[in-house]
Design an enzyme around this catalytic site. Structure first.
Site, PDB file in Angstrom:
ATOM      1  N   LYS A  35       0.819  -1.217   0.000  1.00  0.00           N
ATOM      2  CA  LYS A  35       0.000   0.000   0.000  1.00  0.00           C
ATOM      3  C   LYS A  35       0.853   1.267   0.000  1.00  0.00           C
ATOM      4  O   LYS A  35       2.043   1.237   0.334  1.00  0.00           O
ATOM      5  CB  LYS A  35      -0.932   0.019   1.223  1.00  0.00           C
ATOM      6  CG  LYS A  35      -0.166  -0.028   2.576  1.00  0.00           C
ATOM      7  CD  LYS A  35       0.229   1.295   3.150  1.00  0.00           C
ATOM      8  CE  LYS A  35       1.629   1.430   3.586  1.00  0.00           C
ATOM      9  NZ  LYS A  35       2.288   1.314   4.724  1.00  0.00           N
ATOM     10  N   SER A  81       8.163 -11.608  -2.326  1.00  0.00           N
ATOM     11  CA  SER A  81       7.466 -10.334  -2.434  1.00  0.00           C
ATOM     12  C   SER A  81       8.042  -9.513  -3.557  1.00  0.00           C
ATOM     13  O   SER A  81       9.253  -9.492  -3.775  1.00  0.00           O
ATOM     14  CB  SER A  81       7.616  -9.597  -1.103  1.00  0.00           C
ATOM     15  OG  SER A  81       6.809  -8.465  -1.079  1.00  0.00           O
ATOM     16  N   LEU A 127       6.035   0.455   2.352  1.00  0.00           N
ATOM     17  CA  LEU A 127       4.958   0.076   1.424  1.00  0.00           C
ATOM     18  C   LEU A 127       4.136  -1.114   1.934  1.00  0.00           C
ATOM     19  O   LEU A 127       3.493  -1.831   1.155  1.00  0.00           O
ATOM     20  CB  LEU A 127       5.535  -0.234   0.032  1.00  0.00           C
ATOM     21  CG  LEU A 127       6.347   0.907  -0.595  1.00  0.00           C
ATOM     22  CD1 LEU A 127       6.800   0.535  -2.004  1.00  0.00           C
ATOM     23  CD2 LEU A 127       5.556   2.215  -0.631  1.00  0.00           C
ATOM     24  N   SER A 133       5.076  -5.830   5.651  1.00  0.00           N
ATOM     25  CA  SER A 133       4.731  -6.692   6.797  1.00  0.00           C
ATOM     26  C   SER A 133       3.249  -7.045   6.763  1.00  0.00           C
ATOM     27  O   SER A 133       2.869  -8.199   7.002  1.00  0.00           O
ATOM     28  CB  SER A 133       5.080  -6.008   8.119  1.00  0.00           C
ATOM     29  OG  SER A 133       4.350  -4.809   8.285  1.00  0.00           O
ATOM     30  N   ASP A 146      -2.697  -0.702   7.252  1.00  0.00           N
ATOM     31  CA  ASP A 146      -1.928  -1.452   6.248  1.00  0.00           C
ATOM     32  C   ASP A 146      -2.585  -2.795   5.946  1.00  0.00           C
ATOM     33  O   ASP A 146      -2.746  -3.180   4.778  1.00  0.00           O
ATOM     34  CB  ASP A 146      -0.486  -1.699   6.741  1.00  0.00           C
ATOM     35  CG  ASP A 146       0.332  -0.413   6.821  1.00  0.00           C
ATOM     36  OD1 ASP A 146      -0.242   0.665   6.599  1.00  0.00           O
ATOM     37  OD2 ASP A 146       1.537  -0.502   7.102  1.00  0.00           O
TER      38      ASP A 146
HETATM   39  N1  LIG Z   1       8.871 -11.118   1.685  1.00  0.00           N
HETATM   40  C1  LIG Z   1       8.955 -11.229   3.001  1.00  0.00           C
HETATM   41  N2  LIG Z   1       9.377 -12.382   3.558  1.00  0.00           N
HETATM   42  C2  LIG Z   1       9.446 -12.485   4.894  1.00  0.00           C
HETATM   43  N3  LIG Z   1       9.161 -11.497   5.776  1.00  0.00           N
HETATM   44  C3  LIG Z   1       8.745 -10.335   5.272  1.00  0.00           C
HETATM   45  C4  LIG Z   1       8.611 -10.138   3.869  1.00  0.00           C
HETATM   46  N4  LIG Z   1       8.165  -8.888   3.665  1.00  0.00           N
HETATM   47  C5  LIG Z   1       8.045  -8.324   4.896  1.00  0.00           C
HETATM   48  N5  LIG Z   1       8.393  -9.173   5.860  1.00  0.00           N
HETATM   49  C6  LIG Z   1       8.428  -8.884   7.313  1.00  0.00           C
HETATM   50  O1  LIG Z   1       8.057  -7.524   7.525  1.00  0.00           O
HETATM   51  C7  LIG Z   1       9.157  -6.786   8.124  1.00  0.00           C
HETATM   52  C8  LIG Z   1       9.165  -5.365   7.609  1.00  0.00           C
HETATM   53  O2  LIG Z   1       8.061  -4.718   8.172  1.00  0.00           O
HETATM   54  P1  LIG Z   1       8.011  -3.174   8.514  1.00  0.00           P
HETATM   55  O3  LIG Z   1       6.655  -2.943   9.082  1.00  0.00           O
HETATM   56  O4  LIG Z   1       9.191  -2.758   9.312  1.00  0.00           O
HETATM   57  O5  LIG Z   1       8.148  -2.465   7.079  1.00  0.00           O
HETATM   58  P2  LIG Z   1       7.067  -2.316   5.921  1.00  0.00           P
HETATM   59  O6  LIG Z   1       5.837  -3.059   6.304  1.00  0.00           O
HETATM   60  O7  LIG Z   1       7.713  -2.702   4.650  1.00  0.00           O
HETATM   61  O8  LIG Z   1       6.797  -0.751   5.900  1.00  0.00           O
HETATM   62  P3  LIG Z   1       5.558   0.087   6.572  1.00  0.00           P
HETATM   63  O9  LIG Z   1       5.156  -0.650   7.810  1.00  0.00           O
HETATM   64  O10 LIG Z   1       6.134   1.434   6.888  1.00  0.00           O
HETATM   65  O11 LIG Z   1       4.530   0.144   5.524  1.00  0.00           O
HETATM   66  C9  LIG Z   1      10.389  -7.587   7.730  1.00  0.00           C
HETATM   67  O12 LIG Z   1      11.445  -7.351   8.623  1.00  0.00           O
HETATM   68  C10 LIG Z   1       9.861  -9.019   7.838  1.00  0.00           C
HETATM   69  O13 LIG Z   1       9.775  -9.400   9.186  1.00  0.00           O
HETATM   70  C1  LIG Z   2       3.314   4.453  10.677  1.00  0.00           C
HETATM   71  C2  LIG Z   2       1.964   3.790  10.389  1.00  0.00           C
HETATM   72  O1  LIG Z   2       0.954   4.810  10.506  1.00  0.00           O
HETATM   73  C3  LIG Z   2       1.886   3.292   8.961  1.00  0.00           C
HETATM   74  C4  LIG Z   2       2.910   2.275   8.560  1.00  0.00           C
HETATM   75  O2  LIG Z   2       2.680   1.918   7.219  1.00  0.00           O
HETATM   76  C5  LIG Z   2       1.745   2.707  11.409  1.00  0.00           C
HETATM   77  C6  LIG Z   2       0.311   2.216  11.443  1.00  0.00           C
HETATM   78  O3  LIG Z   2      -0.616   2.938  11.042  1.00  0.00           O
HETATM   79  O4  LIG Z   2       0.127   1.087  11.913  1.00  0.00           O
HETATM   80 MG   LIG Z   3       4.816  -2.669   8.150  1.00  0.00          MG
END
Ligand SMILES: Nc1ncnc2c1ncn2[C@@H]1O[C@H](COP(=O)(O)OP(=O)(O)OP(=O)(O)O)[C@@H](O)[C@H]1O
Ligand SMILES: C[C@@](O)(CCO)CC(=O)[O-]
Ligand SMILES: [Mg+2]
Length: 433
Positions: free
Chosen positions: A13, A138, A146, A149, A208
């Protein structure tokens, strides 16, 4: 019928307005991306073994399902009509029991990822479910704002619920439907993927995983009353906007950034609270503009102004990064549009809402300058579809062996080959709940 090999997929997202303030119950606007996570589930020869194969983060673990203290864990789970009920907070006793199983995992990322998986597994499955390998790939950059997680959590919640019969497999390739049964299943996936997000960062708003579950674009608002569902307003006529996404590739953790804002909020409540309010008001204002019957140049210009203000407010709560500021400076100097960080910030991605009157040469010049800084930039399309499933019946016989080969899937080199082999935009007939 329970499938023995299948895929589940969910989108990432972009938060257009309202990251961080979303955690504090303010409205926020987000849309699904075409970039997605794909999870393959395949039955193990040894049905006592549960295997995680997450090559994107170099994680590979196997547990014997009989080592999980099922009876002990079940004492802390409440069931309604045979289905586990989600809780406001993670259950500390269950986290403890799972942590004991994970004792020797040194990497914090691996530990959290395994905790999140086993938390969902022990709630959604039982010891009777035969052991499988779970392999995630992914096309999203991971930890870049994006929603990687959440898309992972949605795939796991959906797959584990199907495996244990908590929900049915979807049956139609038409995405946009609102049968009551399907709505319940999507709600179940959404609620459980939120528990997965809680394992990652304690206090997620739920925006998210809602976008990863339902797809499309939403105005989202967390409700502060426990056990009350969040407000999720689908934005069907999301206006078309030219968005440039720039990944600074600076690694960061959402958990740390959300924690940092909480700290600033507790140290300077009188300063932070009006900033969070302003972010919420800004998202409400943006919603009005984006859903107005007339949407044209004037509205786009106002949105660009709101993007500028939102970024300034995010800087004030401490979630920017010099690299994100560099993206903003380059975009501003070349006058290509308005830029803000997206997602948790601290690195990761920024979005630029392109000014449609800016010459294409200026956009190319800015993209070249981003490249020289080591950033990746690409134009994105918004409004990707929500969680989906692919079984052998959905793939032509001649393609089946390749599409469902775990060996090939786990070794695919890049996003293009993942998308080509199993992607939702290809010929494979994905089904949607
Ligand atoms: N392809 C994948 N394989 C395994 N684990 C993953 C994968 N993609 C994401 N993850 C998990 O999600 C974590 C990243 O999550 P984090 O919430 O920090 O960042 P994000 O979701 O990319 O960004 P945001 O939450 O700001 O949108 C990774 O460290 C891992 O634990
Ligand atoms: C930083 C945040 O607002 C967005 C992360 O993509 C955390 C959340 O809403 O859970
Ligand atoms: Mg995340």
């Amino acid at each position: 019928m329970t499938e023995t090999t299948f895929f589940v997929s969910a989108p990432g997202k972009i938060i257009i307005f309202g990251e961080h303030s979303a955690v504090y119950g303010k409205p926020a606007i987000a849309a699904a991306l075409s970039l997605r996570a794909y999870l393959q589930v395949s039955r193990n020869d040894n049905e006592n073994e549960i295997t995680l194969k997450f090559p994107d983060i170099d994680l590979s673990y196997t547990w014997n399902k009989h080592d999980i203290p099922w009876t002990e864990i079940r004492k802390f789970i409440t069931y309604e009509n045979g289905k586990p009920v989600t809780t406001e907070e993670l259950v500390p006793e269950i986290v403890d029991k799972i942590s004991n199983l994970l004792g020797d995992i040194p990497s914090r990322t691996h530990f959290t990822t395994c905790l999140s998986f086993l938390y969902l597994y022990t709630h959604l499955c039982t010891e009777d479910v035969p052991g499988n390998t779970f392999c995630i790939r992914s096309t999203l950059p991971i930890g870049a704002g994006l929603g990687s997680s959440a898309s992972t959590g949605v795939c796991l919640a959906a797959a584990l619920s199907v495996l244990s019969g908590k929900i049915n497999s979807p049956t139609t390739s038409i995405h946009d439907k609102s049968s009551k049964d399907e709505t319940h299943q999507l709600e179940f996936i959404d609620n459980w993927s939120l528990m997965g997000e809680k394992c990652f960062h304690g206090n997620p708003s739920g925006i998210d995983n809602a976008v990863a579950t339902y797809g499309g674009a939403v105005m989202f608002q967390r409700v502060s009353v426990p056990s009350q569902p969040s407000i999720r307003t689908t934005m069907r006529n999301f206006p078309s906007m030219k968005l440039l996404l720039t990944n600074t590739k600076i690694p960061r953790s959402t958990a740390d950034l959300v924690g940092g804002v909480a700290k600033r909020n507790s140290e300077y409540p009188k300063l932070t609270s009006p900033i969070l309010d302003a972010m919420g008001n800004l998202a409400s204002e943006a919603y009005k503009i984006m859903t107005a019957p007339e949407f044209g140049h004037v509205e786009l210009e106002t949105l660009r102004e709101l993007v500028e203000i939102n970024h300034g407010l995010l800087v004030a709560i401490g979630v920017s990064h010099p690299a994100l500021e560099k993206v903003k400076v380059i975009a501003d100097i070349n006058k290509i549009g308005a830029t803000k960080l997206t997602g948790a910030g601290g690195g990761g991605c920024a979005i630029t809402l392109i000014d449609e009157s800016s010459p294409i040469e200026s956009i190319h010049k800015a993209i070249n300058e981003f490249g020289r800084e080591g950033f990746d930039s690409f134009e994105t399309s918004l409004g990707g579809k929500g969680v989906a499933m692919l079984t052998k019946h959905d793939v032509s016989e001649e393609n089946r062996n390749v599409v469902f080969s775990l060996e090939e899937f786990s070794a695919l080199k890049d996003s293009i080959s993942i998308e080509h082999q199993i992607g939702t935009s290809g010929t494979n007939n994905w089904k949607y709940w």
